[in-house]
Design a protein around this motif. Structure first.
Motif, short mmCIF file in Angstrom:
data_model
loop_
_atom_site.label_atom_id
_atom_site.label_comp_id
_atom_site.label_asym_id
_atom_site.label_seq_id
_atom_site.Cartn_x
_atom_site.Cartn_y
_atom_site.Cartn_z
N LEU A 97 39.74 46.01 55.94
CA LEU A 97 38.50 45.31 55.66
C LEU A 97 38.73 43.80 55.56
CD1 LEU A 97 36.98 47.72 52.98
CD2 LEU A 97 36.38 47.56 55.41
N ILE A 98 39.83 43.43 54.91
CA ILE A 98 40.15 42.00 54.81
C ILE A 98 40.51 41.44 56.18
CG2 ILE A 98 41.65 40.33 53.65
CD1 ILE A 98 42.05 42.38 51.44
N GLU A 99 41.23 42.22 56.99
CA GLU A 99 41.56 41.77 58.34
C GLU A 99 40.30 41.64 59.19
OE1 GLU A 99 44.30 44.63 59.78
OE2 GLU A 99 45.94 44.02 58.45
N ALA A 100 39.35 42.54 58.98
CA ALA A 100 38.09 42.46 59.73
C ALA A 100 37.32 41.19 59.35
CB ALA A 100 37.24 43.69 59.47
N ALA A 101 37.35 40.82 58.07
CA ALA A 101 36.68 39.58 57.66
C ALA A 101 37.33 38.38 58.34
CB ALA A 101 36.75 39.44 56.14
N GLY A 102 38.66 38.39 58.48
CA GLY A 102 39.33 37.31 59.19
C GLY A 102 38.99 37.30 60.67
N ASP A 103 38.86 38.48 61.27
CA ASP A 103 38.48 38.56 62.68
C ASP A 103 37.07 38.01 62.93
OD1 ASP A 103 40.92 39.68 63.21
OD2 ASP A 103 40.18 41.75 63.14
N LEU A 104 36.23 38.08 61.89
CA LEU A 104 34.87 37.55 61.99
C LEU A 104 34.81 36.08 61.55
CD1 LEU A 104 32.90 40.65 60.65
CD2 LEU A 104 33.13 39.89 63.01
N ALA A 152 36.68 35.38 52.56
CA ALA A 152 36.99 36.80 52.65
C ALA A 152 37.28 37.38 51.26
CB ALA A 152 38.19 37.02 53.57
N PHE A 153 37.91 36.57 50.40
CA PHE A 153 38.19 37.05 49.06
C PHE A 153 36.90 37.30 48.29
CE2 PHE A 153 38.63 35.98 44.55
CZ PHE A 153 39.55 36.93 44.15
N PHE A 154 35.98 36.34 48.32
CA PHE A 154 34.75 36.48 47.53
C PHE A 154 33.75 37.44 48.17
CE2 PHE A 154 36.24 32.39 45.79
CZ PHE A 154 36.13 32.68 44.44
N LYS A 155 33.88 37.72 49.45
CA LYS A 155 32.96 38.63 50.10
C LYS A 155 33.49 40.06 50.19
CE LYS A 155 29.50 35.89 51.12
NZ LYS A 155 28.14 36.13 50.56
N VAL A 156 34.81 40.22 50.15
CA VAL A 156 35.39 41.55 50.33
C VAL A 156 36.21 41.96 49.11
CG1 VAL A 156 36.91 42.98 51.75
CG2 VAL A 156 35.45 41.25 52.83
N THR A 157 37.26 41.19 48.80
CA THR A 157 38.20 41.61 47.76
C THR A 157 37.55 41.63 46.38
OG1 THR A 157 39.98 40.61 49.07
CG2 THR A 157 40.47 41.19 46.78
N TRP A 158 36.89 40.55 46.02
CA TRP A 158 36.29 40.47 44.68
C TRP A 158 35.24 41.55 44.44
CZ3 TRP A 158 37.13 38.58 40.03
CH2 TRP A 158 36.06 38.49 39.14
#
Length: 302
Positions: free
Chosen positions: A201-208, A215-221
């Motif tokens: 999921l974090i890798e997908a955020a980077g791909d986008l 990515a931290f505040f939208k996925v990890t947090w």
């Protein structure tokens, strides 16, 4: 002359009734019986005793005995006399919880995502302080923050403390002790929550084209919020009722509500006020927890 024989149609035999289903309805109750007995003996009964104590006649004494007269005035009297230690306890506990959240999240993130083969060792180091007594750990902080200790000397050398400045018997020492003693209660739930996050999921955020911070505040947090809520509750609740850190690291000016309750029970033997103040502390913490869990939006804990 041959006669036609009529073959009788076989009558349908009555359908055999299914065997009686095993009685599984009582199985769940038997399974929860030990936990229910534990809660009844060590929570319900002590809470009833505490509530009865809070309604004692304040004119009683240990020698003459106390009577439950449903003296509700004990609650406003206790709140009027000891509201400052109560607010101080909530303030210290809140600051310690916030510091634990910042430090604990960084540590849990590093263990979950960056530790690799050192992950188990780091987890053992997190819980290693529990192998020693709570009292010993707090006394060690008294030595570390002593007036002639290396921390005070270093702060005085860089002019962050005056020549006669000190850390002991200050709110800084009490909050530092709370932070240290309850930090593992924050790290472990955070690690458990972060460790379950799918790295894809974090890798997908980077791909986008999301930056690491976004990515931290939208996925990890968001995915770690159950651990954040659990960690903050496990840290704040015991810290608010703690009295060891304020006793050993603070002064009378840093007395928390736990110190007041201890003195009322053991020294002053004012059981009515002690019970009333204890119930007030429980009600305040439960109310804050309910509001916090609702506002946090974590369905796992609601």
């Amino acid at each position: 002359m041959a006669t036609d024989t009529v073959t009788p149609t076989p009558t349908a035999s009555p359908q055999a009734s299914p065997p009686p289903a095993p009685r599984r309805k009582l199985t769940g109750y038997w399974l929860i019986l030990p936990a229910a007995l534990w809660l009844g003996i060590f929570f319900v009964i002590p809470f009833y005793s505490l509530l009865a104590t809070s309604l004692y006649d304040p004119t009683g004494s240990v020698l003459e005995g106390y009577k439950v007269t449903f003296h509700w005035q004990n609650f406003p009297d206790a709140l009027r006399d000891y509201w400052q230690p109560l607010l101080r306890a909530l303030w210290y506990a809140g600051l310690a919880t916030l510091i634990c959240l910042v430090l604990g999240y960084v540590l849990a993130y590093a263990i979950a995502f960056k530790a690799g083969r050192w992950r188990n060792l780091l987890l053992v180091l997190v819980i290693a302080p529990f192998f020693t007594s709570f009292l010993i750990r707090t006394l060690s902080w008294k030595l570390i923050l002593a007036d002639d200790g290396w921390i005070v000397n270093a702060l005085q050398a860089v002019h962050l403390l005056g020549a006669n400045g000190r850390l002991l018997a200050t709110p800084v020492a009490v909050i530092a002790g709370l932070t240290y003693n309850f930090l593992p209660f924050m790290v472990l739930p955070l690690y458990a929550s972060l460790e379950k996050i799918d790295h894809r999921l974090i890798e997908a955020a980077g791909d986008l084209y999301a930056s690491p911070i976004r990515a931290f505040f939208k996925v990890t947090w968001p995915l770690s919020l159950p651990g954040v809520v659990a960690g903050t509750l496990l840290t704040f609740i015991p810290a608010a009722g703690d009295f060891i850190n304020a006793t050993l690291l603070g002064s009378p000016n840093q007395r928390m509500v736990g110190n007041v309750i201890q003195d009322l029970f053991t020294t002053n033997q004012d059981y009515a006020a002690a019970g009333a103040l204890s119930v007030i502390l429980m009600v305040v913490i439960v109310g804050m927890v309910l509001v916090y869990v609702r506002k946090s939006g974590t369905e796992d804990l609601v």
